[in-house]
Motif scaffolding. Structure first.
Motif, PDB file in Angstrom:
ATOM      1  N   ASP A 139     -49.462   5.787 -26.090  1.00 11.03           N
ATOM      2  CA  ASP A 139     -50.640   5.641 -26.693  1.00 11.03           C
ATOM      3  C   ASP A 139     -50.845   5.521 -28.199  1.00 11.03           C
ATOM      4  OD1 ASP A 139     -48.778   7.851 -26.981  1.00 11.03           O
ATOM      5  OD2 ASP A 139     -50.014   9.353 -27.335  1.00 11.03           O
ATOM      6  N   LYS A 140     -48.843   5.026 -28.555  1.00 14.11           N
ATOM      7  CA  LYS A 140     -48.929   4.776 -30.131  1.00 14.11           C
ATOM      8  C   LYS A 140     -48.417   3.799 -29.997  1.00 14.11           C
ATOM      9  CE  LYS A 140     -50.913   8.849 -31.235  1.00 14.11           C
ATOM     10  NZ  LYS A 140     -52.158   8.675 -31.849  1.00 14.11           N
ATOM     11  N   GLU A 178     -39.683   4.775 -32.862  1.00  8.93           N
ATOM     12  CA  GLU A 178     -38.880   5.766 -32.762  1.00  8.93           C
ATOM     13  C   GLU A 178     -38.370   6.502 -31.081  1.00  8.93           C
ATOM     14  OE1 GLU A 178     -41.655   9.646 -33.290  1.00  8.93           O
ATOM     15  OE2 GLU A 178     -43.269   7.947 -34.148  1.00  8.93           O
ATOM     16  N   ARG A 179     -36.825   6.705 -31.427  1.00 11.89           N
ATOM     17  CA  ARG A 179     -36.242   7.600 -29.480  1.00 11.89           C
ATOM     18  C   ARG A 179     -36.586   8.257 -29.219  1.00 11.89           C
ATOM     19  NH1 ARG A 179     -34.555   7.704 -26.162  1.00 11.89           N
ATOM     20  NH2 ARG A 179     -32.537   8.057 -24.943  1.00 11.89           N
ATOM     21  N   THR A 180     -37.683   9.629 -29.739  1.00 11.36           N
ATOM     22  CA  THR A 180     -37.969  10.205 -28.663  1.00 11.36           C
ATOM     23  C   THR A 180     -39.231   9.542 -27.711  1.00 11.36           C
ATOM     24  OG1 THR A 180     -39.758  11.011 -30.601  1.00 11.36           O
ATOM     25  CG2 THR A 180     -37.911  12.428 -30.554  1.00 11.36           C
ATOM     26  N   LYS A 181     -40.029   7.986 -28.155  1.00 11.26           N
ATOM     27  CA  LYS A 181     -40.793   7.831 -27.237  1.00 11.26           C
ATOM     28  C   LYS A 181     -40.655   7.355 -26.406  1.00 11.26           C
ATOM     29  CE  LYS A 181     -44.182   8.925 -30.153  1.00 11.26           C
ATOM     30  NZ  LYS A 181     -45.073  10.399 -30.068  1.00 11.26           N
ATOM     31  N   ILE A 182     -39.117   7.153 -26.211  1.00 12.81           N
ATOM     32  CA  ILE A 182     -38.596   6.223 -24.519  1.00 12.81           C
ATOM     33  C   ILE A 182     -37.726   7.224 -24.133  1.00 12.81           C
ATOM     34  CG2 ILE A 182     -36.652   5.538 -24.148  1.00 12.81           C
ATOM     35  CD1 ILE A 182     -36.710   3.730 -27.939  1.00 12.81           C
ATOM     36  N   HIS A 183     -38.367   7.406 -22.846  1.00 12.03           N
ATOM     37  CA  HIS A 183     -37.960   8.539 -21.906  1.00 12.03           C
ATOM     38  C   HIS A 183     -36.663   7.733 -20.746  1.00 12.03           C
ATOM     39  CE1 HIS A 183     -39.990  10.832 -24.026  1.00 12.03           C
ATOM     40  NE2 HIS A 183     -41.054  10.269 -23.768  1.00 12.03           N
ATOM     41  N   MET A 221     -55.792   5.509 -27.042  1.00 11.23           N
ATOM     42  CA  MET A 221     -56.148   3.836 -27.431  1.00 11.23           C
ATOM     43  C   MET A 221     -55.858   3.902 -29.071  1.00 11.23           C
ATOM     44  SD  MET A 221     -56.795   0.903 -26.944  1.00 11.23           S
ATOM     45  CE  MET A 221     -57.236   0.175 -25.497  1.00 11.23           C
ATOM     46  N   LEU A 222     -55.700   3.143 -29.427  1.00 11.55           N
ATOM     47  CA  LEU A 222     -55.426   3.522 -31.328  1.00 11.55           C
ATOM     48  C   LEU A 222     -56.552   2.631 -31.342  1.00 11.55           C
ATOM     49  CD1 LEU A 222     -51.704   1.656 -31.500  1.00 11.55           C
ATOM     50  CD2 LEU A 222     -52.405   4.692 -31.993  1.00 11.55           C
ATOM     51  N   ASP A 223     -57.526   3.806 -32.946  1.00 11.47           N
ATOM     52  CA  ASP A 223     -58.952   3.021 -33.366  1.00 11.47           C
ATOM     53  C   ASP A 223     -58.133   2.350 -34.179  1.00 11.47           C
ATOM     54  OD1 ASP A 223     -60.848   2.593 -35.029  1.00 11.47           O
ATOM     55  OD2 ASP A 223     -61.358   4.643 -35.054  1.00 11.47           O
ATOM     56  N   TYR A 224     -57.539   0.677 -34.167  1.00 10.02           N
ATOM     57  CA  TYR A 224     -57.483  -0.153 -35.215  1.00 10.02           C
ATOM     58  C   TYR A 224     -58.005  -0.214 -36.235  1.00 10.02           C
ATOM     59  CZ  TYR A 224     -54.420  -1.795 -31.123  1.00 10.02           C
ATOM     60  OH  TYR A 224     -53.296  -1.303 -29.953  1.00 10.02           O
ATOM     61  N   LYS A 225     -59.122  -0.349 -35.736  1.00  9.90           N
ATOM     62  CA  LYS A 225     -60.058  -0.391 -36.854  1.00  9.90           C
ATOM     63  C   LYS A 225     -60.138   0.788 -38.190  1.00  9.90           C
ATOM     64  CE  LYS A 225     -64.718  -1.918 -38.396  1.00  9.90           C
ATOM     65  NZ  LYS A 225     -64.736  -0.448 -39.726  1.00  9.90           N
ATOM     66  N   LYS A 226     -60.118   1.833 -37.855  1.00  9.68           N
ATOM     67  CA  LYS A 226     -59.379   3.267 -38.695  1.00  9.68           C
ATOM     68  C   LYS A 226     -58.030   3.364 -39.704  1.00  9.68           C
ATOM     69  CE  LYS A 226     -59.102   7.464 -38.109  1.00  9.68           C
ATOM     70  NZ  LYS A 226     -60.208   9.259 -37.829  1.00  9.68           N
ATOM     71  N   LEU A 227     -57.386   2.864 -38.212  1.00 12.64           N
ATOM     72  CA  LEU A 227     -55.958   2.035 -38.843  1.00 12.64           C
ATOM     73  C   LEU A 227     -56.012   1.511 -39.382  1.00 12.64           C
ATOM     74  CD1 LEU A 227     -53.796   3.151 -35.925  1.00 12.64           C
ATOM     75  CD2 LEU A 227     -53.882   4.456 -37.519  1.00 12.64           C
ATOM     76  N   TYR A 228     -56.472   0.142 -40.043  1.00 11.06           N
ATOM     77  CA  TYR A 228     -56.284  -1.373 -40.407  1.00 11.06           C
ATOM     78  C   TYR A 228     -57.205  -0.548 -41.990  1.00 11.06           C
ATOM     79  CZ  TYR A 228     -58.336  -5.796 -43.300  1.00 11.06           C
ATOM     80  OH  TYR A 228     -58.304  -6.551 -44.154  1.00 11.06           O
ATOM     81  N   GLU A 229     -58.399   0.690 -42.430  1.00  6.85           N
ATOM     82  CA  GLU A 229     -58.572   0.705 -43.535  1.00  6.85           C
ATOM     83  C   GLU A 229     -57.787   1.906 -44.172  1.00  6.85           C
ATOM     84  OE1 GLU A 229     -63.483   0.462 -41.509  1.00  6.85           O
ATOM     85  OE2 GLU A 229     -62.612   2.409 -41.773  1.00  6.85           O
ATOM     86  N   GLU A 230     -56.806   2.468 -43.376  1.00  9.11           N
ATOM     87  CA  GLU A 230     -55.828   3.519 -44.182  1.00  9.11           C
ATOM     88  C   GLU A 230     -54.866   3.119 -44.705  1.00  9.11           C
ATOM     89  OE1 GLU A 230     -54.232   5.748 -41.177  1.00  9.11           O
ATOM     90  OE2 GLU A 230     -52.376   6.718 -42.441  1.00  9.11           O
ATOM     91  N   PHE A 231     -54.709   1.321 -44.127  1.00  5.79           N
ATOM     92  CA  PHE A 231     -53.460   0.689 -44.100  1.00  5.79           C
ATOM     93  C   PHE A 231     -53.619  -0.486 -45.586  1.00  5.79           C
ATOM     94  CE2 PHE A 231     -52.670  -3.779 -44.764  1.00  5.79           C
ATOM     95  CZ  PHE A 231     -51.591  -3.860 -45.166  1.00  5.79           C
TER      96      PHE A 231
END
Lengths: 182, 80
Positions: A78-79, A167-172, B1-11
């Motif tokens: 997800d991230k 992050e290690r915590t993201k690997i299961h 799902m990441l919000d790439y546009k929002k993350l880009y603005e934060e970047f």
């Protein structure tokens, strides 16, 4: 090809992590790559295709013992910043790398690309909650190896996809998958 | 799902706040870490790594880093 599964309700990608075979036993944890050559910064590197995990072992991970091991892990998705299969993911990643380089130049400093990626990881990706990056590079038909990844050079239709996980915590379920390969 | 546009603005917001002092401090910390990693892995600093940092056209080592820091690292590596 990317293989997915749900682990404890979390969508995950299956990753393969190659290391030198150890006579002392298998690893309980993946090894963090901290060298200056780590492409996208310090992190845990996984292949999504078993084929490339084998190539990595054959080429770089059997110098001492003559054998390599391949581990498996479920990586939370997800991230992960997906530069391979997401148009926005690729476009914004490209812009971020270029704008970082431009900003560094505007400060009258120059860094190598590896340094830029290490900087991004520590100053941007992690503080922004990004747990890793899915990316690919161009494979090749290596000289002296019995591997043909494409018969139409340089049309390599097979993506060489890796995931760096911060992050290690993201690997299961990290565990040995294939032991003592040669 | 990441919000790439929002993350880009934060970047972009974060990047605009990156100062030369912060960058220099990060570079120093990063190079110490890279040198230490190689010393730990190989027991010494390779000539090629030193050469890369000293001669690379892409890397400008701040003066305080290139003199005292490198001298210290080289001495440490030779003693190891």
């Amino acid at each position: 090809m990317i293989e997915r599964l749900d682990y404890d309700g979390k969508p995950c990608i299956i990753g393969y992590h190659t290391q030198e075979f150890r006579y002392t036993g298998t690893l309980d944890n993946p090894i963090v790559c901290k060298t200056k050559d780590a492409w996208l910064g310090i992190g845990f590197y996984f292949w999504v295709d078993l084929e490339f995990a084998h190539y990595w072992g054959e080429d770089f991970k059997k110098d001492t013992t003559g054998y390599y091991d391949i581990y498996i892990g479920f990586i939370e998705e997800d991230k992960l910043w997906n530069t391979v299969f997401s148009e926005d993911g690729y476009n914004f990643f490209y812009k971020i790398v270029n704008e970082t380089i431009e900003q560094i130049h505007s400060l009258n400093r120059k860094l190598t690309l590896q340094e830029v990626h290490r900087l991004l990881k520590e100053k941007f990706w992690e503080p922004m909650g990004i747990s890793g990056i899915i990316y690919d590079d161009t494979p090749n038909n290596p000289k002296g190896k019995n591997r043909v990844l494409s018969e139409i050079h340089p049309l390599y239709y097979k993506k060489r996809i890796q995931i760096v996980v911060f992050e290690r915590t993201k690997i299961h379920n990290f565990d040995i998958h294939l032991e003592e390969q040669c | 799902m990441l919000d790439y546009k929002k993350l880009y603005e934060e970047f972009q917001s974060r990047l605009s706040k990156l100062t030369v002092e912060e960058l220099d401090n990060w570079v120093k910390k990063d190079r110490v870490r890279i040198f230490q990693e190689q010393i730990q892995e190989e027991g010494k600093l390779s000539g090629s790594l030193l050469s890369e940092y000293l001669t690379s056209p892409y890397v400008e080592i701040p003066e305080d880093l290139s003199s005292d820091f490198l001298a210290g690292e080289i001495n440490y590596a030779m003693a190891a």
